[in-house]
Write a protein that holds these residues in place. Structure first.
Motif, PDB file in Angstrom:
ATOM      1  N   ALA A 189      36.222 -29.782   1.020  1.00  0.00           N
ATOM      2  CA  ALA A 189      37.140 -28.655   1.212  1.00  0.00           C
ATOM      3  C   ALA A 189      37.021 -27.671   0.052  1.00  0.00           C
ATOM      4  N   GLN A 190      37.000 -26.395   0.368  1.00  0.00           N
ATOM      5  CA  GLN A 190      36.952 -25.286  -0.581  1.00  0.00           C
ATOM      6  C   GLN A 190      35.665 -25.215  -1.393  1.00  0.00           C
ATOM      7  N   ALA A 191      34.669 -25.991  -1.024  1.00  0.00           N
ATOM      8  CA  ALA A 191      33.396 -25.913  -1.744  1.00  0.00           C
ATOM      9  C   ALA A 191      32.688 -24.597  -1.431  1.00  0.00           C
ATOM     10  N   LEU A 192      31.979 -24.074  -2.422  1.00  0.00           N
ATOM     11  CA  LEU A 192      31.200 -22.854  -2.262  1.00  0.00           C
ATOM     12  C   LEU A 192      29.726 -23.199  -2.442  1.00  0.00           C
ATOM     13  N   ILE A 193      28.950 -23.018  -1.372  1.00  0.00           N
ATOM     14  CA  ILE A 193      27.516 -23.310  -1.421  1.00  0.00           C
ATOM     15  C   ILE A 193      26.784 -21.994  -1.666  1.00  0.00           C
ATOM     16  N   ASN A 194      26.208 -21.855  -2.858  1.00  0.00           N
ATOM     17  CA  ASN A 194      25.525 -20.612  -3.226  1.00  0.00           C
ATOM     18  C   ASN A 194      24.027 -20.816  -3.450  1.00  0.00           C
ATOM     19  N   LYS A 195      23.528 -21.987  -3.071  1.00  0.00           N
ATOM     20  CA  LYS A 195      22.095 -22.251  -3.172  1.00  0.00           C
ATOM     21  C   LYS A 195      21.680 -23.164  -2.025  1.00  0.00           C
TER      22      LYS A 195
END
Length: 222
Positions: free
Chosen positions: A188-194
């Motif tokens: 939850a609320q994780a941000l995947i930027n790669k």
């Protein structure tokens, strides 16, 4: 859609109950009952619960559809049941809530459920047996594989590529152009930027890998 064509739902959990309600709201479905491997109740949502073995023998060859409504506790189990039902030759149904938006040019597979408030933008390609919980956003030209689960408010950026059996937690976000492999648990609320490979548990913003997923068990969510 043929309104006289029966629909059976595989499962008797919370997802099956929601599938029943949204299928009724969609219209065109004649919901006749539920199917499970080992029934422990006679009725669910006031409809009969049938054993899979009995159902597969007694209704074989009939014109009907199934929707496999297996939740996220085991993503491998979701895939296994879907594949078993498909091997028996049954047609699957998509359940799309009337107050969601699915672009007309979206290439949509089968046995997908799209709940209220979800937006699936133009140019998207969606596989089979995916769950899009309320207010999920799948941005333009994104490709999604099979058996994934998107919890409420998950957002997948444009032109992303998502593999199979991935779980995306509440309000998780994947930025545009990212590629994600198979069997990942995005918290939850994780941000995947790669870009991500396969078989990892990711938390935080930006997300970091905290552990590997056991390939024998796959993604399991308590």
């Amino acid at each position: 859609m043929n309104s006289s064509e029966p629909l059976f739902i595989f499962g008797t959990g919370s997802l099956a109950r929601l599938a029943y309600h949204y299928a009724k709201e969609c219209g065109g479905f004649k919901i006749e009952g539920f199917v499970v491997d080992q029934p422990n109740q006679k009725l669910f949502c006031d409809l009969p619960v049938l054993a899979w073995e009995t159902f597969a023998q007694s209704r074989k060859g009939e014109s009907l559809k199934l929707f496999v409504a297996i939740g996220y506790k085991s993503m491998k189990s979701r895939a296994d049941v879907f594949q078993r039902v498909r091997r028996e030759g049954y047609q699957m149904a998509n359940i799309i809530a009337p107050d969601s938006y699915v672009a007309k040019d979206c290439a949509l597979g089968t046995n997908n459920i799209v709940m209220p408030g979800t937006v699936i933008e133009p140019g998207t390609k969606i596989g089979d047996n995916n769950v899009f919980w309320s207010n999920t956003t799948i941005c333009h030209d994104t490709k999604i594989g099979d058996h994934c689960f998107f919890a409420s408010n998950a957002t997948i950026g444009g032109e992303a590529h998502i593999g199979n059996r991935n779980f995306f937690g509440f309000t998780s976000t994947v930025l545009h152009h990212r590629h994600i492999g198979d069997d990942n648990l995005i918290a939850a609320q994780a941000l995947i930027n790669k870009d991500l490979g396969s078989g990892g548990h990711y938390v935080g913003s930006p997300a970091r890998k905290t552990k590997d997923i056991d390939p024998a068990k796959g993604v399991c969510v308590d």
